[in-house]
Design an enzyme around this catalytic site. Structure first.
Site, short mmCIF file in Angstrom:
data_model
loop_
_atom_site.label_atom_id
_atom_site.label_comp_id
_atom_site.label_asym_id
_atom_site.label_seq_id
_atom_site.Cartn_x
_atom_site.Cartn_y
_atom_site.Cartn_z
N HIS A 96 3.75 -19.82 -40.10
CA HIS A 96 3.06 -19.55 -41.37
C HIS A 96 3.94 -18.71 -42.31
O HIS A 96 4.93 -18.10 -41.90
CB HIS A 96 1.76 -18.79 -41.10
CG HIS A 96 1.97 -17.45 -40.43
ND1 HIS A 96 2.41 -16.33 -41.11
CD2 HIS A 96 1.83 -17.08 -39.14
CE1 HIS A 96 2.51 -15.32 -40.28
NE2 HIS A 96 2.18 -15.75 -39.07
N GLU A 130 -2.47 -16.99 -32.54
CA GLU A 130 -1.46 -16.03 -32.09
C GLU A 130 -1.93 -15.28 -30.85
O GLU A 130 -3.12 -15.23 -30.54
CB GLU A 130 -1.16 -15.05 -33.24
CG GLU A 130 -0.16 -13.94 -32.91
CD GLU A 130 1.23 -14.45 -32.51
OE1 GLU A 130 1.33 -15.01 -31.41
OE2 GLU A 130 2.18 -14.26 -33.29
N GLU A 144 1.83 4.06 -4.06
CA GLU A 144 1.34 2.68 -4.17
C GLU A 144 2.29 1.84 -5.02
O GLU A 144 2.58 0.68 -4.68
CB GLU A 144 -0.07 2.70 -4.77
CG GLU A 144 -1.11 3.22 -3.78
CD GLU A 144 -2.40 3.65 -4.46
OE1 GLU A 144 -3.40 3.83 -3.74
OE2 GLU A 144 -2.42 3.81 -5.71
N ASP A 174 -1.30 -0.94 5.11
CA ASP A 174 -1.84 0.42 5.24
C ASP A 174 -1.28 1.11 6.47
O ASP A 174 -0.93 2.31 6.43
CB ASP A 174 -3.37 0.35 5.31
CG ASP A 174 -4.01 1.71 5.49
OD1 ASP A 174 -3.97 2.51 4.54
OD2 ASP A 174 -4.53 1.98 6.59
N ASP A 219 0.85 -1.19 0.00
CA ASP A 219 0.00 0.00 0.00
C ASP A 219 0.89 1.23 0.00
O ASP A 219 2.10 1.16 0.27
CB ASP A 219 -0.93 0.00 1.21
CG ASP A 219 -2.13 0.92 1.04
OD1 ASP A 219 -2.33 1.40 -0.10
OD2 ASP A 219 -2.85 1.16 2.02
#
Length: 400
Positions: A203, A279, A52, A126, A11
């Site tokens: 591909h 993909e 934070e 906190d 926090d």
């Protein structure tokens, strides 16, 4: 001794937003809840969001110092959790370097999960953050630290940590189809007929590959050169495998066209689409060049490059792609013992299959280059053994 799995509670906040700011972070044993580490500090004048992020970074650093491999990061900041998961854009330029720093730390672990929790379940972090804010403002603490009864931290061989390690091992074995604890090591070549041979084919060329644009779920066709590559690759596969049991393909047309050309040269087995071979979903980056993404989403791009658990905005993480490609490989191993299967897919799924086959780290993904229509071969054995025979063979394309 290092722990295997931990929970981080983090926090941060400021008195004034911006104002005197601080953060707090707690690292716990996931089984017992025992506190393994605490971090807190004042950071001068900053915003709530900056604080934070600093709390998350401190918690990740503490977890890394403990040698953790799996982490669950819990925060009551919806913004940080959503941005680290790649679902929200990082619009504020001041948060981008912090998000990139956090993503870099995420890359040091084998698995990281971000979880939002309500503030009442984040009281310990906190309280540490509030004490740091008070110190930064030169005030006596306004919030008492959360009191916890004294407990002896579990030793590295405690039943709780042993259970956590076993759960992590089982999860890895389920995701990859192999178990390092039981897979035999061998220096000698093994007979190919004992295993399932996968011939992995990227591909052929498309306009987006030529222009170096993110090409994920967009269904773009092969170019004329791409069709020529498919025919050349079909001849190469036919030379490698006189007998092919199945041809499976991503459902997108650039793959099915490549797969159909191969099937026509190896006895015309039906091309079977498999959604797990599609993909990566690049979200709002789809169709954009790398330079355009760098200009518009620099912080998000840095975070994505730093961690396979971070997704492009509105897209899919490589961790999620690896989970579904792992399922596809497991199905083929079970369905075609002792046989050869051609798998036609895209650059990201094939890289992830090869990463796991080679037991490589995530840096492998950025160091391996796969050409369009390149061919790779690996053998998978019933006991979990793997033999990678070739990677990105392109000799058949030399005349194109």
């Amino acid at each position: 001794m290092a722990v295997r799995a931990v929970v981080i509670e983090a926090d941060g906040g400021s008195r004034g937003n911006p104002g005197p700011a601080g953060y707090g972070a707690v690292v716990r044993d996931p089984e017992t809840g025992e506190v393994l580490a605490e971090r807190s500090a004042g950071i001068g004048t900053a915003t709530n969001n900056v604080a934070e992020y600093r709390g998350l970074i401190a918690g990740l650093e503490a977890a890394a110092e403990l040698g953790a491999a799996e982490v669950e990061a819990r925060m009551d900041s919806k913004l940080v959790v959503e941005q680290m998961c790649g679902r929200w854009q990082i619009k504020h330029p001041g948060l981008r370097p912090l998000a990139a720093q956090a993503a870099g730390l995420v890359g040091r672990f084998t698995a990281v999960r971000f979880t939002w929790i309500p503030r009442e379940r984040n009281k310990h972090a906190d309280a540490l953050a509030n004490a740091a804010m008070d110190a930064a403002a030169g005030r006596p603490p306004t919030a008492a630290r959360v009191a916890e009864p004294p407990r002896e931290v579990a030793g590295p061989d405690s039943p709780a940590r042993a259970a956590a390690r076993e759960a992590a091992r089982a999860a890895t074995a389920k995701a990859t189809g192999t178990d390092p604890a039981t897979t035999p090591a061998s220096w000698e070549p093994r007979p190919t007929e004992e295993g399932t041979r996968l011939i992995l084919v990227r591909h052929g060329e498309t306009e987006r590959t030529v222009q170096k644009r993110y090409s994920g779920r967009g269904d773009v066709p092969l170019t004329a050169r791409g069709r020529a590559q498919a025919r050349a690759t079909a001849a190469r596969v036919a030379a490698l495998a006189p007998s092919v049991a199945a041809v499976v393909s991503s459902p997108l047309s650039r793959c099915t066209a490549t797969a159909e050309a191969i099937a026509a040269r190896v006895g015309n087995p039906p091309v079977r689409p498999d959604d797990d071979l599609i993909e990566c979903d690049f979200g709002i980056w789809e169709g954009r060049t790398f330079a355009e993404v760098r200009d518009g989403w620099a912080g998000e791009l840095d975070a994505w490059l730093a961690s396979t658990s971070v997704a492009p905005p509105q897209g899919e993480s490589f961790t999620a792609v690896a989970a579904r490609t792992g399922r596809a490989v497991d199905r083929l191993r079970s369905a075609y013992p002792g046989e050869t299967v051609v798998v036609v897919s895209h650059v990201s799924p094939i890289k992830l299959v090869l990463r796991d086959a080679l037991a490589a780290g995530d840096a492998f993904l950025h160091r391996l280059y796969l050409d369009t229509a390149g061919v790779s071969v690996l053998d998978l054995y019933p006991d979990g053994g793997v033999a990678v025979r070739s990677v990105n063979d392109t000799a058949h394309l030399s005349d194109l």
